[in-house]
Motif scaffolding. Structure first.
Motif, PDB file in Angstrom:
ATOM      1  N   LEU A 157     -12.768 -71.009 -38.516  1.00 33.25           N
ATOM      2  CA  LEU A 157     -12.623 -69.701 -37.887  1.00 33.25           C
ATOM      3  C   LEU A 157     -13.709 -68.752 -38.364  1.00 33.25           C
ATOM      4  CD1 LEU A 157     -11.020 -67.753 -36.091  1.00 33.25           C
ATOM      5  CD2 LEU A 157      -9.625 -67.221 -38.090  1.00 33.25           C
ATOM      6  N   GLY A 158     -13.971 -68.724 -39.661  1.00 36.51           N
ATOM      7  CA  GLY A 158     -15.010 -67.852 -40.204  1.00 36.51           C
ATOM      8  C   GLY A 158     -16.382 -68.194 -39.669  1.00 36.51           C
ATOM      9  N   GLY A 159     -16.675 -69.475 -39.550  1.00 45.65           N
ATOM     10  CA  GLY A 159     -17.966 -69.893 -39.001  1.00 45.65           C
ATOM     11  C   GLY A 159     -18.125 -69.500 -37.546  1.00 45.65           C
ATOM     12  N   ALA A 160     -17.052 -69.601 -36.772  1.00 44.38           N
ATOM     13  CA  ALA A 160     -17.121 -69.212 -35.360  1.00 44.38           C
ATOM     14  C   ALA A 160     -17.334 -67.706 -35.211  1.00 44.38           C
ATOM     15  CB  ALA A 160     -15.853 -69.636 -34.633  1.00 44.38           C
ATOM     16  N   VAL A 161     -16.644 -66.915 -36.027  1.00 39.10           N
ATOM     17  CA  VAL A 161     -16.804 -65.459 -35.968  1.00 39.10           C
ATOM     18  C   VAL A 161     -18.198 -65.063 -36.425  1.00 39.10           C
ATOM     19  CG1 VAL A 161     -15.999 -63.283 -36.962  1.00 39.10           C
ATOM     20  CG2 VAL A 161     -14.346 -64.960 -36.173  1.00 39.10           C
ATOM     21  N   ALA A 162     -18.644 -65.607 -37.552  1.00 43.30           N
ATOM     22  CA  ALA A 162     -19.979 -65.279 -38.052  1.00 43.30           C
ATOM     23  C   ALA A 162     -21.058 -65.728 -37.067  1.00 43.30           C
ATOM     24  CB  ALA A 162     -20.204 -65.921 -39.415  1.00 43.30           C
ATOM     25  N   GLY A 163     -20.874 -66.885 -36.460  1.00 47.19           N
ATOM     26  CA  GLY A 163     -21.841 -67.362 -35.468  1.00 47.19           C
ATOM     27  C   GLY A 163     -21.900 -66.476 -34.237  1.00 47.19           C
ATOM     28  N   SER A 164     -20.749 -65.980 -33.794  1.00 47.02           N
ATOM     29  CA  SER A 164     -20.715 -65.080 -32.641  1.00 47.02           C
ATOM     30  C   SER A 164     -21.466 -63.787 -32.932  1.00 47.02           C
ATOM     31  CB  SER A 164     -19.273 -64.742 -32.265  1.00 47.02           C
ATOM     32  OG  SER A 164     -18.562 -65.891 -31.949  1.00 47.02           O
ATOM     33  N   VAL A 165     -21.245 -63.232 -34.109  1.00 43.78           N
ATOM     34  CA  VAL A 165     -21.935 -61.992 -34.483  1.00 43.78           C
ATOM     35  C   VAL A 165     -23.431 -62.248 -34.649  1.00 43.78           C
ATOM     36  CG1 VAL A 165     -22.121 -60.216 -36.269  1.00 43.78           C
ATOM     37  CG2 VAL A 165     -19.882 -60.968 -35.480  1.00 43.78           C
ATOM     38  N   PHE A 166     -23.797 -63.392 -35.230  1.00 41.58           N
ATOM     39  CA  PHE A 166     -25.215 -63.713 -35.415  1.00 41.58           C
ATOM     40  C   PHE A 166     -25.922 -63.866 -34.073  1.00 41.58           C
ATOM     41  CE2 PHE A 166     -28.619 -66.893 -36.132  1.00 41.58           C
ATOM     42  CZ  PHE A 166     -29.420 -66.126 -36.971  1.00 41.58           C
ATOM     43  N   VAL A 167     -25.297 -64.539 -33.126  1.00 45.27           N
ATOM     44  CA  VAL A 167     -25.892 -64.676 -31.792  1.00 45.27           C
ATOM     45  C   VAL A 167     -26.028 -63.310 -31.126  1.00 45.27           C
ATOM     46  CG1 VAL A 167     -25.485 -65.602 -29.472  1.00 45.27           C
ATOM     47  CG2 VAL A 167     -25.196 -67.064 -31.459  1.00 45.27           C
ATOM     48  N   ALA A 168     -25.033 -62.451 -31.297  1.00 44.59           N
ATOM     49  CA  ALA A 168     -25.119 -61.097 -30.746  1.00 44.59           C
ATOM     50  C   ALA A 168     -26.278 -60.329 -31.370  1.00 44.59           C
ATOM     51  CB  ALA A 168     -23.807 -60.346 -30.964  1.00 44.59           C
ATOM     52  N   LEU A 169     -26.486 -60.493 -32.670  1.00 41.28           N
ATOM     53  CA  LEU A 169     -27.618 -59.840 -33.324  1.00 41.28           C
ATOM     54  C   LEU A 169     -28.949 -60.350 -32.793  1.00 41.28           C
ATOM     55  CD1 LEU A 169     -26.451 -59.657 -37.045  1.00 41.28           C
ATOM     56  CD2 LEU A 169     -26.866 -57.746 -35.498  1.00 41.28           C
ATOM     57  N   LEU A 170     -29.013 -61.648 -32.499  1.00 39.07           N
ATOM     58  CA  LEU A 170     -30.246 -62.200 -31.931  1.00 39.07           C
ATOM     59  C   LEU A 170     -30.502 -61.687 -30.516  1.00 39.07           C
ATOM     60  CD1 LEU A 170     -30.120 -65.910 -33.123  1.00 39.07           C
ATOM     61  CD2 LEU A 170     -31.553 -64.073 -33.996  1.00 39.07           C
ATOM     62  N   LEU A 171     -29.448 -61.366 -29.777  1.00 42.21           N
ATOM     63  CA  LEU A 171     -29.591 -60.895 -28.402  1.00 42.21           C
ATOM     64  C   LEU A 171     -29.842 -59.391 -28.308  1.00 42.21           C
ATOM     65  CD1 LEU A 171     -26.817 -62.958 -26.611  1.00 42.21           C
ATOM     66  CD2 LEU A 171     -29.279 -63.278 -26.467  1.00 42.21           C
ATOM     67  N   VAL A 172     -29.726 -58.657 -29.403  1.00 39.41           N
ATOM     68  CA  VAL A 172     -29.912 -57.206 -29.366  1.00 39.41           C
ATOM     69  C   VAL A 172     -31.293 -56.807 -28.851  1.00 39.41           C
ATOM     70  CG1 VAL A 172     -30.119 -55.150 -30.834  1.00 39.41           C
ATOM     71  CG2 VAL A 172     -28.119 -56.601 -31.004  1.00 39.41           C
ATOM     72  N   PRO A 173     -32.395 -57.455 -29.246  1.00 37.52           N
ATOM     73  CA  PRO A 173     -33.686 -57.039 -28.689  1.00 37.52           C
ATOM     74  C   PRO A 173     -33.781 -57.217 -27.170  1.00 37.52           C
ATOM     75  CG  PRO A 173     -34.023 -58.390 -30.634  1.00 37.52           C
ATOM     76  CD  PRO A 173     -32.566 -58.441 -30.312  1.00 37.52           C
ATOM     77  N   VAL A 174     -33.044 -58.165 -26.635  1.00 36.67           N
ATOM     78  CA  VAL A 174     -33.096 -58.424 -25.194  1.00 36.67           C
ATOM     79  C   VAL A 174     -32.102 -57.551 -24.431  1.00 36.67           C
ATOM     80  CG1 VAL A 174     -32.806 -60.218 -23.441  1.00 36.67           C
ATOM     81  CG2 VAL A 174     -33.802 -60.794 -25.646  1.00 36.67           C
ATOM     82  N   LEU A 175     -30.872 -57.465 -24.927  1.00 33.55           N
ATOM     83  CA  LEU A 175     -29.802 -56.789 -24.203  1.00 33.55           C
ATOM     84  C   LEU A 175     -29.398 -55.446 -24.797  1.00 33.55           C
ATOM     85  CD1 LEU A 175     -27.433 -59.839 -23.651  1.00 33.55           C
ATOM     86  CD2 LEU A 175     -29.011 -58.838 -22.007  1.00 33.55           C
ATOM     87  N   SER A 176     -30.016 -55.022 -25.857  1.00 35.09           N
ATOM     88  CA  SER A 176     -29.680 -53.821 -26.628  1.00 35.09           C
ATOM     89  C   SER A 176     -28.228 -53.907 -27.113  1.00 35.09           C
ATOM     90  CB  SER A 176     -29.974 -52.548 -25.841  1.00 35.09           C
ATOM     91  OG  SER A 176     -28.983 -52.257 -24.899  1.00 35.09           O
TER      92      SER A 176
END
Length: 128
Positions: free
Chosen positions: A26-45
């Motif tokens: 569960l922790g890995g899935a949550v951390a991975g979701s937030v990490f992917v969102a951080l990677l998408l911030v330059p593209v999607l703000s």
């Protein structure tokens, strides 16, 4: 909202590294979701963080940290809590702005659907 998502990502990372039982998944899935969102911030703000909320909800609905064979009450309690939190947050957001009532369905609907499906599956298989 960004602080809450960031805190969830930090706690998810800690659970993924140091958790026991079902907590690392569960922790890995949550951390991975937030990490992917951080990677998408330059593209999607900041819209990228709105993508992290449904992903975290789905992870919480599909990956309960309690095993259904060894802790059936905790398993059901976890799923019901996910459903109640999704419903409560959805109603709170809809009450704040009735014109934007579709936003809670987009944000919290996938997690609620995942938890409902898992709960129904568990209840149907419990008799066997």
């Amino acid at each position: 909202m960004l602080g809450i998502i960031g805190a969830m990502g930090t706690v998810g990372f800690i659970l993924a590294v140091a958790g026991q039982g079902g907590w690392p998944k569960l922790g890995g899935a949550v951390a991975g979701s937030v990490f992917v969102a951080l990677l998408l911030v330059p593209v999607l703000s900041a819209v990228a963080f709105a993508l992290a909320v449904p992903a975290i909800g789905i992870a919480m609905g599909l990956l309960p940290p309690f095993d259904r064979e060894t802790a059936p009450r905790a398993h059901v309690g976890w799923l019901l809590t996910v459903l109640l939190v999704a419903a409560g947050l959805g109603l709170w957001i809809a009450e704040q702005d009735p014109g934007a009532a579709f936003i809670p369905a987009i944000l919290f609907g996938p997690g609620a659907c995942a938890a409902t499906g898992r709960l129904l599956y568990y209840m149907s298989c419990r008799d066997e």
